[in-house]
Design an enzyme around this catalytic site. Structure first.
Site, PDB file in Angstrom:
ATOM      1  NE  ARG A 162      67.557 -67.999 -29.235  1.00 15.91           N
ATOM      2  CZ  ARG A 162      67.157 -69.176 -29.727  1.00 15.91           C
ATOM      3  NH1 ARG A 162      67.586 -70.302 -29.182  1.00 15.91           N
ATOM      4  NH2 ARG A 162      66.352 -69.216 -30.772  1.00 15.91           N
ATOM      5  CB  SER A 237      63.323 -64.820 -31.633  1.00 17.83           C
ATOM      6  OG  SER A 237      63.090 -65.999 -32.343  1.00 17.83           O
ATOM      7  CD  GLU A 333      66.788 -64.418 -29.186  1.00 22.07           C
ATOM      8  OE1 GLU A 333      67.511 -64.111 -30.151  1.00 22.07           O
ATOM      9  OE2 GLU A 333      65.934 -65.322 -29.227  1.00 22.07           O
TER      10      GLU A 333
HETATM   11  N1  EPU Z   1      53.157 -69.339 -32.785  1.00 23.66           N
HETATM   12  C1  EPU Z   1      51.963 -68.638 -32.927  1.00 23.66           C
HETATM   13  N2  EPU Z   1      51.977 -67.443 -33.578  1.00 23.66           N
HETATM   14  C2  EPU Z   1      53.108 -66.924 -34.103  1.00 23.66           C
HETATM   15  C3  EPU Z   1      54.324 -67.624 -33.955  1.00 23.66           C
HETATM   16  C4  EPU Z   1      54.318 -68.834 -33.288  1.00 23.66           C
HETATM   17  O1  EPU Z   1      50.905 -69.082 -32.466  1.00 23.66           O
HETATM   18  O2  EPU Z   1      53.025 -65.853 -34.693  1.00 23.66           O
HETATM   19  C5  EPU Z   1      53.143 -70.658 -32.139  1.00 23.66           C
HETATM   20  C6  EPU Z   1      53.308 -71.754 -33.185  1.00 23.66           C
HETATM   21  O3  EPU Z   1      52.088 -72.156 -33.701  1.00 23.66           O
HETATM   22  C7  EPU Z   1      53.962 -72.865 -32.415  1.00 23.66           C
HETATM   23  C8  EPU Z   1      54.779 -72.124 -31.373  1.00 23.66           C
HETATM   24  O4  EPU Z   1      54.281 -70.789 -31.327  1.00 23.66           O
HETATM   25  O5  EPU Z   1      53.013 -73.641 -31.746  1.00 23.66           O
HETATM   26  C9  EPU Z   1      56.248 -72.159 -31.629  1.00 23.66           C
HETATM   27  O6  EPU Z   1      56.544 -71.499 -32.838  1.00 23.66           O
HETATM   28  P1  EPU Z   1      57.844 -71.835 -33.715  1.00 23.66           P
HETATM   29  O7  EPU Z   1      57.992 -73.290 -33.881  1.00 23.66           O
HETATM   30  O8  EPU Z   1      57.792 -70.978 -34.929  1.00 23.66           O
HETATM   31  O9  EPU Z   1      59.066 -71.416 -32.811  1.00 23.66           O
HETATM   32  P2  EPU Z   1      59.268 -70.189 -31.845  1.00 23.66           P
HETATM   33  O10 EPU Z   1      59.097 -70.615 -30.438  1.00 23.66           O
HETATM   34  O11 EPU Z   1      58.458 -69.052 -32.318  1.00 23.66           O
HETATM   35  C10 EPU Z   1      61.856 -70.646 -31.536  1.00 23.66           C
HETATM   36  C11 EPU Z   1      63.131 -69.846 -31.615  1.00 23.66           C
HETATM   37  C12 EPU Z   1      63.480 -69.565 -33.069  1.00 23.66           C
HETATM   38  C13 EPU Z   1      63.685 -70.895 -33.762  1.00 23.66           C
HETATM   39  C14 EPU Z   1      62.393 -71.722 -33.630  1.00 23.66           C
HETATM   40  C15 EPU Z   1      62.531 -73.112 -34.176  1.00 23.66           C
HETATM   41  C16 EPU Z   1      63.194 -68.549 -29.555  1.00 23.66           C
HETATM   42  C17 EPU Z   1      63.054 -67.197 -28.927  1.00 23.66           C
HETATM   43  N3  EPU Z   1      62.970 -68.608 -30.874  1.00 23.66           N
HETATM   44  O12 EPU Z   1      60.820 -69.826 -32.092  1.00 23.66           O
HETATM   45  O13 EPU Z   1      64.711 -68.854 -33.110  1.00 23.66           O
HETATM   46  O14 EPU Z   1      63.995 -70.716 -35.131  1.00 23.66           O
HETATM   47  O15 EPU Z   1      62.028 -71.858 -32.228  1.00 23.66           O
HETATM   48  O16 EPU Z   1      63.319 -73.880 -33.317  1.00 23.66           O
HETATM   49  O17 EPU Z   1      63.517 -69.495 -28.850  1.00 23.66           O
HETATM   50  C18 EPU Z   1      65.774 -66.741 -33.353  1.00 23.66           C
HETATM   51  O18 EPU Z   1      66.233 -66.899 -32.225  1.00 23.66           O
HETATM   52  O19 EPU Z   1      66.035 -65.714 -34.047  1.00 23.66           O
HETATM   53  C19 EPU Z   1      64.841 -67.731 -33.894  1.00 23.66           C
HETATM   54  C20 EPU Z   1      64.207 -67.536 -35.033  1.00 23.66           C
END
Ligand code: EPU
Length: 338
Positions: A162, A237, A333
């Site tokens: 990012r 995010s 972010e």
């Molecule tokens: N999780 C929780 N609670 C929540 C949300 C997530 O426990 O409320 C846990 C999930 O269970 C999982 C982990 O966090 O184990 C990761 O969650 P997820 O796969 O939804 O991805 P993320 O890390 O929350 C990142 C990106 C997203 C992107 C997704 C999928 C960043 C800051 N965000 O989110 O990007 O869509 O991975 O690759 O890196 C964006 O930048 O706007 C965005 C949506």
């Protein structure tokens, strides 16, 4: 060129914040852009793409430049790949779907990311195992002060998680006008190893995935977990996933054995901010019309009439609580415009 005064930016930021710009100009050609830039001081400009990664906390006492340059051009094509030049104002998701229809592979995992093509390199957008830098060749930009045009190669962009040169060394100095991508036409490298994608493909009964089925899977996952900005204002995010040392992570894991993590190297671990925020009890909470989304704690939302300041106050409260509870500093972010 049409300059509007006291112009509401409500429809130009995905949080749907009703903030006014002192002046507003929507530029549709590069000539328009250079001519308009000549008429204002570089320090009095705010550049707006899709408005999907900013939190406007007060009225803008500047000229807002809405970059509305359009067009897609094939620069070169072989049996294997295609080189595309795309104008900055093209909507990102529409561009992804345009590529999927033509069987151009490489960005299908990035379906439904809000924003425009021209802002995609700034934060090196990424999702489900793919980042913009994987398909990026170069971009063309205009220096706001000198009006000189410049090409930034992939190496010069210095992409990170990012992050890019546009968020560091040359922050606020350039307007990106177009981006060149290299996409595959056959033997696509499909990225399906991200857990949620595999599960979704199974649900869709897909045994031999194509770029189209992957795009459909990503769209289904995002629609289920992430709020649609045209219904509930948000910026995706709000925080970055923090990167911590393996040593510190081991200590954290003793206390929270179920903490999800992603190993970056032998010394660094990325942990999901969404998990930390949920653990701290913020998931689904509301402070007036500002809130934390009920299905994804990483996303802050505007349920209607929240102000940018209220959303920022909530973000700061979350930051402080995570700092106190886990000793981790969550970095925002989203760009805070004040
Ligand atoms: N999780 C929780 N609670 C929540 C949300 C997530 O426990 O409320 C846990 C999930 O269970 C999982 C982990 O966090 O184990 C990761 O969650 P997820 O796969 O939804 O991805 P993320 O890390 O929350 C990142 C990106 C997203 C992107 C997704 C999928 C960043 C800051 N965000 O989110 O990007 O869509 O991975 O690759 O890196 C964006 O930048 O706007 C965005 C949506």
């Amino acid at each position: 060129m049409n300059i509007e005064r006291d112009f509401s930016l409500k429809n130009y930021n995905t949080f749907g914040l009703d903030v006014k710009a002192k002046q507003f100009v929507s530029v549709k050609t590069e000539k328009d852009l250079t001519q308009s830039l000549q008429q204002v001081y570089a320090s009095e400009i705010l550049v707006l793409g899709g408005g999907s990664n900013m939190l406007l906390t007060q009225d803008i006492d500047k000229t807002v430049f809405h970059i509305d340059l359009k067009g897609k051009k094939v620069l070169n094509e072989t049996d294997e790949s295609v080189l595309l030049k795309v104008a900055a104002g093209e909507n990102w998701h529409d561009f992804v779907m345009w590529c999927v229809e033509r069987n151009y592979g490489g960005i299908e995992n990035l379906a439904l990311i809000p924003g425009n093509v021209g802002t995609s390199p700034i934060q090196n957008i990424g999702a489900y195992g793919v980042e913009l830098k994987d398909v990026f060749v170069e971009c063309e930009a205009i220096h706001i002060q000198s009006l000189e045009q410049r090409i930034f190669t992939k190496k010069e962009c210095d992409f990170g998680y990012r992050n890019s040169i546009f968020k560091s060394k040359v922050k606020g100095q350039y307007i990106i006008t177009s981006v060149v991508f290299e996409l595959s036409k056959k033997n696509h490298t499909l990225k399906t190893d991200y857990g949620a994608i595999l599960k979704q493909l199974e649900k869709q009964d897909v045994s031999t995935p194509t770029i189209k089925s992957i795009a459909e899977a990503v769209i289904a996952i995002r629609q289920e977990k992430l709020p649609n900005p045209s219904e509930i204002g948000n910026s995706g995010s709000f925080f970055k996933n923090p990167i911590i040392s393996t040593k510190f992570f081991k200590k954290l894991q003793q206390q929270y054995p179920e903490i999800p993590f992603y190993k970056l190297s032998s010394t660094e671990i990325k942990v999901p901010a969404g998990w930390l925020i949920e653990q701290a009890g913020f998931k689904g909470i509301k402070r007036g019309d500002a809130g934390v989304h009920k299905r994804q704690a990483l996303v802050l939302v505007n349920y209607g009439t929240a102000t940018g300041e209220e959303i920022l106050a909530l973000a700061k409260e979350i930051q402080q609580t995570i700092q106190d509870k886990f000793n981790i500093l969550l970095e925002m972010e989203v760009n805070i415009i004040s």
